[in-house]
Design a protein around this motif. Structure first.
Motif, mmCIF file in Angstrom:
data_model
loop_
_atom_site.group_PDB
_atom_site.id
_atom_site.type_symbol
_atom_site.label_atom_id
_atom_site.label_comp_id
_atom_site.label_asym_id
_atom_site.label_seq_id
_atom_site.Cartn_x
_atom_site.Cartn_y
_atom_site.Cartn_z
ATOM 1 N N VAL A 280 -10.513 -6.934 6.778
ATOM 2 C CA VAL A 280 -10.908 -7.409 8.175
ATOM 3 C C VAL A 280 -9.583 -6.985 8.832
ATOM 4 N N ALA A 281 -9.511 -6.495 10.024
ATOM 5 C CA ALA A 281 -8.175 -6.260 10.733
ATOM 6 C C ALA A 281 -7.758 -6.976 11.720
ATOM 7 N N ARG A 282 -8.750 -7.922 12.259
ATOM 8 C CA ARG A 282 -8.632 -8.897 13.350
ATOM 9 C C ARG A 282 -9.366 -10.222 13.231
ATOM 10 N N ALA A 283 -8.836 -11.275 13.409
ATOM 11 C CA ALA A 283 -9.799 -12.510 13.327
ATOM 12 C C ALA A 283 -9.450 -13.518 14.521
ATOM 13 N N GLU A 284 -10.504 -13.998 15.011
ATOM 14 C CA GLU A 284 -10.316 -15.045 16.100
ATOM 15 C C GLU A 284 -10.432 -16.509 15.361
ATOM 16 N N LEU A 285 -9.470 -17.472 15.681
ATOM 17 C CA LEU A 285 -9.825 -18.888 15.346
ATOM 18 C C LEU A 285 -10.007 -19.720 16.753
ATOM 19 N N LEU A 286 -10.855 -20.425 16.215
ATOM 20 C CA LEU A 286 -11.678 -21.447 17.304
ATOM 21 C C LEU A 286 -11.303 -22.911 16.532
ATOM 22 N N VAL A 287 -10.502 -23.629 17.303
ATOM 23 C CA VAL A 287 -10.570 -24.978 16.718
ATOM 24 C C VAL A 287 -11.087 -26.210 17.562
ATOM 25 N N TYR A 288 -11.970 -26.869 17.116
ATOM 26 C CA TYR A 288 -12.459 -28.161 17.992
ATOM 27 C C TYR A 288 -12.159 -29.404 17.156
ATOM 28 N N PRO A 289 -11.737 -30.112 18.139
ATOM 29 C CA PRO A 289 -11.607 -31.636 17.808
ATOM 30 C C PRO A 289 -12.994 -32.299 17.304
ATOM 31 N N VAL A 290 -12.818 -33.074 16.105
ATOM 32 C CA VAL A 290 -14.126 -33.550 15.564
ATOM 33 C C VAL A 290 -13.781 -34.952 15.251
ATOM 34 N N ASP A 291 -14.764 -35.919 15.585
ATOM 35 C CA ASP A 291 -14.743 -37.310 15.331
ATOM 36 C C ASP A 291 -15.390 -37.443 14.192
ATOM 37 N N LEU A 292 -14.674 -37.555 13.054
ATOM 38 C CA LEU A 292 -15.237 -37.766 11.676
ATOM 39 C C LEU A 292 -16.309 -39.067 11.599
ATOM 40 N N MET A 293 -15.809 -39.959 12.102
ATOM 41 C CA MET A 293 -16.580 -41.287 11.786
ATOM 42 C C MET A 293 -18.092 -41.344 12.720
ATOM 43 N N THR A 294 -17.895 -40.594 13.809
ATOM 44 C CA THR A 294 -19.273 -40.399 14.624
ATOM 45 C C THR A 294 -20.092 -39.392 13.955
ATOM 46 N N LEU A 295 -19.432 -38.340 13.417
ATOM 47 C CA LEU A 295 -20.188 -37.270 12.442
ATOM 48 C C LEU A 295 -20.855 -37.809 11.502
ATOM 49 N N TYR A 296 -20.278 -38.580 10.614
ATOM 50 C CA TYR A 296 -20.662 -39.325 9.392
ATOM 51 C C TYR A 296 -21.876 -40.139 9.659
ATOM 52 N N LEU A 297 -21.652 -41.036 10.899
ATOM 53 C CA LEU A 297 -22.623 -41.990 11.028
ATOM 54 C C LEU A 297 -24.051 -41.307 11.546
ATOM 55 N N ARG A 298 -23.861 -40.314 12.035
ATOM 56 C CA ARG A 298 -24.980 -39.500 12.584
ATOM 57 C C ARG A 298 -25.834 -38.808 11.567
ATOM 58 N N GLU A 299 -24.888 -38.184 10.872
ATOM 59 C CA GLU A 299 -25.313 -37.150 9.815
ATOM 60 C C GLU A 299 -25.442 -37.930 8.507
ATOM 61 N N LYS A 300 -24.957 -38.993 7.907
ATOM 62 C CA LYS A 300 -24.934 -39.756 6.831
ATOM 63 C C LYS A 300 -24.135 -38.743 5.586
ATOM 64 N N THR A 301 -23.442 -37.813 5.987
ATOM 65 C CA THR A 301 -22.721 -37.087 5.184
ATOM 66 C C THR A 301 -21.778 -36.070 5.781
ATOM 67 N N LEU A 302 -20.679 -35.883 5.063
ATOM 68 C CA LEU A 302 -19.643 -34.848 5.730
ATOM 69 C C LEU A 302 -19.815 -33.325 5.034
ATOM 70 N N ALA A 303 -20.789 -33.269 4.223
ATOM 71 C CA ALA A 303 -21.040 -32.162 3.333
ATOM 72 C C ALA A 303 -21.249 -30.829 4.265
ATOM 73 N N HIS A 304 -21.805 -31.148 5.569
ATOM 74 C CA HIS A 304 -22.340 -29.912 6.343
ATOM 75 C C HIS A 304 -21.262 -30.021 7.496
ATOM 76 N N VAL A 305 -20.292 -30.217 7.275
ATOM 77 C CA VAL A 305 -19.441 -30.271 8.976
ATOM 78 C C VAL A 305 -19.200 -28.949 9.407
ATOM 79 N N ALA A 306 -19.324 -27.933 8.515
ATOM 80 C CA ALA A 306 -19.187 -26.548 9.113
ATOM 81 C C ALA A 306 -20.326 -26.173 10.077
ATOM 82 N N GLY A 307 -21.625 -26.920 9.849
ATOM 83 C CA GLY A 307 -22.684 -26.624 10.572
ATOM 84 C C GLY A 307 -22.714 -27.273 11.749
ATOM 85 N N ILE A 308 -21.800 -27.768 12.244
ATOM 86 C CA ILE A 308 -21.868 -28.539 13.672
ATOM 87 C C ILE A 308 -22.319 -27.758 14.814
#
Length: 187
Positions: A79-107
């Protein structure tokens, strides 16, 4: 009989040469030899596909301290070039909503702008092998950040935690208990 002809062992010799170059990590030469016998040996065809495979990967979690440089390791292949995208995440809110952090990549991030967008030139000289690139990210504020790397058709995700806190986790599997100690390095 006065006739020039190929040795009956020629194809096997080419295949063995390919394997020798592969073992020496001379992937370009190995690919040349594998190409010559790819229709004769199933392993040669599979190995050739693997050598030309495109991959991109990020560590699952990268830790950093606030105010210090954040360095992320991006592993890539072909792979010659990659683009990085960075997003802030509220882990507590995400955990309370999803009941797991196992699928954090699928937000679902539709309509959300990244805090940071960066394009990294990885070079066309990947030589059919996995390489690592160190990427500096400007993340000064404490928090959790989801990092998405895209290169060609490949995608990878990782989490960057910028915090003064460390967790020491000890498991007592016989008793079925965890002991967790939080260490604060801010002072």
């Amino acid at each position: 009989a006065g006739v020039e002809q190929r040795s009956p062992n020629r194809d096997l010799a080419l295949y063995i040469l390919a394997q020798i170059h592969h073992a020496r990590q001379e992937f370009g030469s190995a690919a040349e030899y594998y190409t010559q016998v790819e229709n004769l040996f199933a392993d040669a065809k599979e190995t050739l596909l693997a050598l030309h495979e495109k991959t991109i990967a990020l560590p699952e979690v990268t830790n950093a301290r606030p105010g210090e440089p954040v360095e992320l390791t991006l592993t890539h292949r072909n792979v010659a070039r990659a683009e990085l995208l960075v997003y802030p995440v509220d882990l507590m809110t995400l955990y309370l909503r999803e009941k797991t952090l196992a699928h954090v990549a699928g937000i679902e991030l539709a309509g959300i702008s990244p805090t940071l967008r960066k394009t990294i030139e990885l070079g066309a000289d990947s030589q059919l092998r996995a390489r690592e690139a160190k990427v500096a990210l400007e993340l000064k504020e404490p928090g959790a950040y989801l990092v998405i790397a895209r290169g060609d058709e490949q995608h990878a995700t990782g989490l960057v935690l910028v915090s003064n806190l460390d967790l020491e986790v000890r498991e007592d599997s016989e008793a079925g208990r965890l002991r967790i100690q939080v260490l604060d390095h801010s002072g």
